[in-house]
Design a protein around this motif. Structure first.
Motif, PDB file in Angstrom:
ATOM      1  N   CYS A  49       0.847  -1.195   0.000  1.00 45.31           N
ATOM      2  CA  CYS A  49       0.000   0.000   0.000  1.00 45.31           C
ATOM      3  C   CYS A  49       0.880   1.242   0.000  1.00 45.31           C
ATOM      4  O   CYS A  49       1.693   1.436   0.915  1.00 45.31           O
ATOM      5  CB  CYS A  49      -0.914   0.006   1.217  1.00 45.31           C
ATOM      6  SG  CYS A  49      -1.951   1.500   1.318  1.00 45.31           S
ATOM      7  N   VAL A  85      -8.135  -2.364  -3.091  1.00 47.77           N
ATOM      8  CA  VAL A  85      -8.211  -1.662  -1.813  1.00 47.77           C
ATOM      9  C   VAL A  85      -7.251  -2.302  -0.818  1.00 47.77           C
ATOM     10  O   VAL A  85      -7.192  -3.527  -0.689  1.00 47.77           O
ATOM     11  CB  VAL A  85      -9.656  -1.696  -1.260  1.00 47.77           C
ATOM     12  CG1 VAL A  85      -9.714  -1.079   0.117  1.00 47.77           C
ATOM     13  CG2 VAL A  85     -10.599  -0.977  -2.217  1.00 47.77           C
ATOM     14  N   CYS A  86      -6.504  -1.481  -0.104  1.00 48.44           N
ATOM     15  CA  CYS A  86      -5.605  -1.973   0.929  1.00 48.44           C
ATOM     16  C   CYS A  86      -6.422  -2.614   2.045  1.00 48.44           C
ATOM     17  O   CYS A  86      -7.340  -1.982   2.580  1.00 48.44           O
ATOM     18  CB  CYS A  86      -4.763  -0.831   1.488  1.00 48.44           C
ATOM     19  SG  CYS A  86      -3.789  -1.286   2.955  1.00 48.44           S
ATOM     20  N   PRO A  87      -6.103  -3.854   2.449  1.00 52.79           N
ATOM     21  CA  PRO A  87      -6.864  -4.496   3.527  1.00 52.79           C
ATOM     22  C   PRO A  87      -6.613  -3.876   4.898  1.00 52.79           C
ATOM     23  O   PRO A  87      -7.376  -4.113   5.833  1.00 52.79           O
ATOM     24  CB  PRO A  87      -6.369  -5.944   3.482  1.00 52.79           C
ATOM     25  CG  PRO A  87      -5.017  -5.874   2.848  1.00 52.79           C
ATOM     26  CD  PRO A  87      -5.082  -4.743   1.873  1.00 52.79           C
ATOM     27  N   THR A  88      -5.577  -3.048   5.012  1.00 55.05           N
ATOM     28  CA  THR A  88      -5.259  -2.430   6.298  1.00 55.05           C
ATOM     29  C   THR A  88      -5.943  -1.078   6.476  1.00 55.05           C
ATOM     30  O   THR A  88      -6.599  -0.817   7.489  1.00 55.05           O
ATOM     31  CB  THR A  88      -3.742  -2.254   6.456  1.00 55.05           C
ATOM     32  OG1 THR A  88      -3.121  -3.533   6.376  1.00 55.05           O
ATOM     33  CG2 THR A  88      -3.387  -1.597   7.783  1.00 55.05           C
ATOM     34  N   CYS A  89      -5.799  -0.186   5.462  1.00 59.88           N
ATOM     35  CA  CYS A  89      -6.317   1.176   5.633  1.00 59.88           C
ATOM     36  C   CYS A  89      -7.456   1.528   4.690  1.00 59.88           C
ATOM     37  O   CYS A  89      -8.070   2.588   4.831  1.00 59.88           O
ATOM     38  CB  CYS A  89      -5.181   2.191   5.472  1.00 59.88           C
ATOM     39  SG  CYS A  89      -4.598   2.388   3.762  1.00 59.88           S
ATOM     40  N   GLY A  90      -7.719   0.658   3.703  1.00 54.84           N
ATOM     41  CA  GLY A  90      -8.833   0.906   2.792  1.00 54.84           C
ATOM     42  C   GLY A  90      -8.523   1.826   1.627  1.00 54.84           C
ATOM     43  O   GLY A  90      -9.403   2.108   0.806  1.00 54.84           O
ATOM     44  N   THR A 123      -7.079   3.119  -1.996  1.00 59.16           N
ATOM     45  CA  THR A 123      -6.841   2.538  -3.318  1.00 59.16           C
ATOM     46  C   THR A 123      -5.472   3.023  -3.790  1.00 59.16           C
ATOM     47  O   THR A 123      -5.358   3.820  -4.724  1.00 59.16           O
ATOM     48  CB  THR A 123      -7.939   2.943  -4.314  1.00 59.16           C
ATOM     49  OG1 THR A 123      -8.068   4.376  -4.294  1.00 59.16           O
ATOM     50  CG2 THR A 123      -9.255   2.294  -3.977  1.00 59.16           C
ATOM     51  N   THR A 137      -2.735   0.641  -4.067  1.00 62.44           N
ATOM     52  CA  THR A 137      -2.015  -0.623  -4.158  1.00 62.44           C
ATOM     53  C   THR A 137      -1.001  -0.607  -5.295  1.00 62.44           C
ATOM     54  O   THR A 137      -1.291  -0.146  -6.396  1.00 62.44           O
ATOM     55  CB  THR A 137      -2.999  -1.785  -4.377  1.00 62.44           C
ATOM     56  OG1 THR A 137      -3.864  -1.867  -3.248  1.00 62.44           O
ATOM     57  CG2 THR A 137      -2.270  -3.093  -4.544  1.00 62.44           C
TER      58      THR A 137
END
Length: 233
Positions: free
Chosen positions: A116, A134-139, A141, A143
């Motif tokens: 991210c 979408v980053c699974p940590t902070c949401g 876009t 990546t």
């Protein structure tokens, strides 16, 4: 001479015989794509679709590639050598690990990883990455592939330099000697007293810095060299 610690730098040439393209040879990746377009942060921000497409293709090829005799020989060296063996690789594939090597430092990241750009979170990349991921940590876009691009600092540099300062033997395998800081590793190791060896298809840009050289396909030169080193152990 007893060789206790061996540090090995590998480049694209060791994976070429597994079907993964090199960069600077005729027909290499940099003859098909401009570095500025697909291997810089600026290129990524200019054309996210192009860069994601480039790395999606490389990821797919890396996933289907198989370790070759050179990767397997280095894994054997780590298993059978009585001292420490560290592989520092410029490659973003995982062929060393799949061959059985355990002590591997990926200075240019991993093609199988996602990063991210907003929070620095890392996770396993899907087969196909896109600008909408979408980053699974902070949401966010934001990546991108978890690889080191030109203009960015390679990973593990402090650890790599420590290993080079402790090496009894340094070998560079399948690397052009044109990309820094890796191109200077032979000088770092030699200054610390290591014996230096180049194994390459053709002489690198820094061939004169090595005390010993072996030229030919990696699947031939690396297993012979490993057998020679193990016989000395």
């Amino acid at each position: 001479m007893t060789t206790e610690k061996i540090v090995i730098l590998t480049g694209a040439g060791i994976s070429a015989e597994s079907g993964l393209g090199t960069f600077r040879d005729v027909g290499g990746l940099w003859t098909q794509h401009r570095i500025e377009d697909v291997a810089t942060p600026e290129g990524f921000h200019r054309d996210l679709d192009l860069v994601h497409g480039f790395y999606n293709t490389r990821r797919a090829k890396a996933a289907t590639a198989r370790p070759n005799a050179a990767h397997e020989a280095l894994a054997r060296l780590e298993r059978e050598h009585p001292g420490e063996v560290v592989v520092v690789t410029q490659n973003v594939d995982d062929l060393h690990e799949r061959a059985g090597s355990r002590s591997v430092l990926h200075m240019h990241g991993r093609i199988a990883g996602a990063l991210c750009g907003a929070c620095g979170g890392r996770w396993q990349a899907p087969d196909i990455m896109s600008k909408t991921d979408v980053c699974p940590t902070c949401g966010a876009t934001a990546t991108r592939p978890d690889v080191v691009w030109f203009g960015e600092i390679p990973h593990h540099m402090d650890e790599i330099l420590r290993h080079l300062s402790q090496a009894d033997l340094f070998a560079a395998i399948g690397t052009s000697g044109e990309v820094y800081p890796a191109a200077a590793f032979v000088e770092e190791a030699a200054a610390a007293g290591a014996h230096t060896v180049e194994l390459n298809l053709d002489p690198s840009a820094h061939v004169t810095a090595f005390a010993e050289t072996f030229f030919g396909p990696a699947t031939e030169t690396v297993p012979r060299w490993v057998a020679q080193e193990l016989a000395r152990s």
